[in-house]
Design an enzyme around this catalytic site. Sequence first.
Site, PDB file in Angstrom:
ATOM      1  N   HIS A 131       0.814  -1.218   0.000  1.00 38.72           N
ATOM      2  CA  HIS A 131       0.000   0.000   0.000  1.00 38.72           C
ATOM      3  C   HIS A 131       0.848   1.269   0.000  1.00 38.72           C
ATOM      4  O   HIS A 131       1.889   1.327   0.642  1.00 38.72           O
ATOM      5  CB  HIS A 131      -0.911   0.020   1.229  1.00 38.72           C
ATOM      6  CG  HIS A 131      -2.012  -0.988   1.182  1.00 38.72           C
ATOM      7  ND1 HIS A 131      -3.254  -0.712   0.690  1.00 38.72           N
ATOM      8  CD2 HIS A 131      -2.050  -2.299   1.562  1.00 38.72           C
ATOM      9  CE1 HIS A 131      -4.032  -1.787   0.771  1.00 38.72           C
ATOM     10  NE2 HIS A 131      -3.317  -2.764   1.293  1.00 38.72           N
ATOM     11  N   VAL A 255       1.619 -22.196  21.780  1.00 33.56           N
ATOM     12  CA  VAL A 255       1.783 -21.713  23.155  1.00 33.56           C
ATOM     13  C   VAL A 255       0.493 -21.999  23.915  1.00 33.56           C
ATOM     14  O   VAL A 255      -0.601 -21.588  23.507  1.00 33.56           O
ATOM     15  CB  VAL A 255       2.107 -20.211  23.162  1.00 33.56           C
ATOM     16  CG1 VAL A 255       2.039 -19.651  24.579  1.00 33.56           C
ATOM     17  CG2 VAL A 255       3.484 -19.969  22.558  1.00 33.56           C
ATOM     18  N   ILE A 423      -2.269  -6.205  13.955  1.00 34.08           N
ATOM     19  CA  ILE A 423      -1.649  -6.036  12.639  1.00 34.08           C
ATOM     20  C   ILE A 423      -2.587  -6.554  11.555  1.00 34.08           C
ATOM     21  O   ILE A 423      -2.660  -7.743  11.281  1.00 34.08           O
ATOM     22  CB  ILE A 423      -0.285  -6.763  12.571  1.00 34.08           C
ATOM     23  CG1 ILE A 423       0.600  -6.365  13.756  1.00 34.08           C
ATOM     24  CG2 ILE A 423       0.401  -6.442  11.251  1.00 34.08           C
ATOM     25  CD1 ILE A 423       0.977  -4.917  13.831  1.00 34.08           C
ATOM     26  N   CYS A 528      -5.787 -25.649 -13.471  1.00 34.60           N
ATOM     27  CA  CYS A 528      -6.334 -26.939 -13.024  1.00 34.60           C
ATOM     28  C   CYS A 528      -6.239 -27.126 -11.517  1.00 34.60           C
ATOM     29  O   CYS A 528      -6.751 -28.106 -10.974  1.00 34.60           O
ATOM     30  CB  CYS A 528      -5.635 -28.088 -13.744  1.00 34.60           C
ATOM     31  SG  CYS A 528      -4.036 -28.560 -13.044  1.00 34.60           S
TER      32      CYS A 528
END
Length: 572
Positions: A131, A255, A423, A528
């Site tokens: 971006h 974790v 994020i 395919c």
Amino acid sequence: MDCQKLQKKVRSIYGNSIRVTEKDGNIVLSGTLKKWEDIVGACSLCVDKKRRYHVINNLKLENTELPKMKLPHIQDQALEGRKPDVLVIGGGISGASIARELMKWKLDVLLAEKESDVAMHASGRNDGEVHPGIDLGKGTLKQHYVIAGNRMYGKICKELDVPFKRCGQYVGMMHWSELLPAYLYACQRKYMCGVSDTRVISGKTLRKREPHLNPDMKFAIYNSMAGSVCPYGLTIAYAENAVQNGAEVALNTAVLSMDVKDGKIRSVLTNRGRIYPEIVINAAGVFAEDVAEMAGDRFYSIHPRRGTNAILDKKAGKLMGGIASWKTLKKTSGHTKGGGIVHTAHDNLLVGPDAVETYEKENFATQASSIENNFKKQQGTVKELSQRDIITYFTGVRAPTFEEDFVIERGRKTKNLIHCAGIQSPGLTTAPAVAKDVAKMAAKMVSASHPVKKNESYNPYRKGVPRLREMSPEQRNKLIQKRPDYGVMICRCEEISKGEIVDALCSPLPVYTVDGVKKRVRPGMGRCQGGFCMPLVAEIISEVTGQPLEKVKKSGGDSYLLFGKTKAGDGK
């Protein structure tokens, strides 16, 4: 903050079952609601636009138990007792780029990823756009990092040998009445927000560059710095280079809990043993808030958001060479940027994504309505778009906070923790710049306990597998003479040879699954979709690894392709 005022505001819309309180300088919502959309709406109402606090969602969805995190099947003690300087949780673009950046210091770095490969969630399920940052307001972390990250892409992709095209972005406008507002908007972004490549171009110039764009577009806002990259390819390259420089990547490693005492993470329990890290970096995507909770440092919430994209056959790639969408400057509801059309780094067209709020962090199913809506909207960008050209589609789940901004900071209560959370888009673009800052922060934290020196032997260059389809006939012949496997064609759609597959299986971070090979060198990515080459790829995996063909998997878990022979024969 005025909790009573916020509570009155929320209750006036969503009823009296909600409580709004303050905790450690943040807003907490608790209670029960019947719809997930109402939970998101109630929390969003409490957001402070100046971002002076975070909104924490403790609301319950009535009569619904939220899905638990899916765990790997592996249970062993392979990591028991490991004492890395830095434990990075999450193998997406954030975790992989941070791990690579950390290797610029002499540090013991362990990256833990719960899936069978890196880039299995949002980092492998997005549109791949780099971006320019035009749609982000000044003052946000997103805006700060997208400008810096975008400008790093040429160098990063060259170092990591990853295809990257700076193809430019066009945002077309349909009404002359929007010309002046668009021009003022472009000037504001260029001169005040630092998006220096922003300008308005005429419809004539637009059609000269992109003749298949909607002829109704009167003009467009153009950013030359926008580009496209393969998101999972870049994440894999980051992880491979980290390994080349000494990092360890532990796949199938989840974790499970943390032992926290006196504001410090003492140990981290995984399905592969207990780890004792000096510091922990939380880059766990949609599960970042769960990791923060384990660490006793949850001060934000993630509200997952689904986005669906469709990939079109390469013949459709001729319709457009850049990135394009159409917009109106009129205010619209919702958080989505509305998606668009991207000419990918591999010369397909990608259409999407949409944006749908969800409480399911790992539901990647694609709804027909998403495809329909994407095409209906983007036929306003290119009228010739056709669903008949779709060769595949996929859905990713983004990880936004309610503030719609990143959380990049040290733990507030837990001393040896760094958050790299919230994020979402444009997280792919910001990754190089974010990784640089997070790694510096981590190295400084480790240096408090013992000296940390620069890694003089650090090598930023990673050489990828040779790409046969991009070579001239002379280059191909020379390579085939040296490596006969490169003369054995496996995937005709994408022109992938056996040699490329073998090299992918011998890379710094090999993944011995059909999808692992597919993500590295693209067999099965064509028209395919592996219908012809998948059995051949499985045979090569069996040949290289020595495992029986029946043990070869498509991806992780129990995704076996075969269950044995259908006819035993007479044994001869």
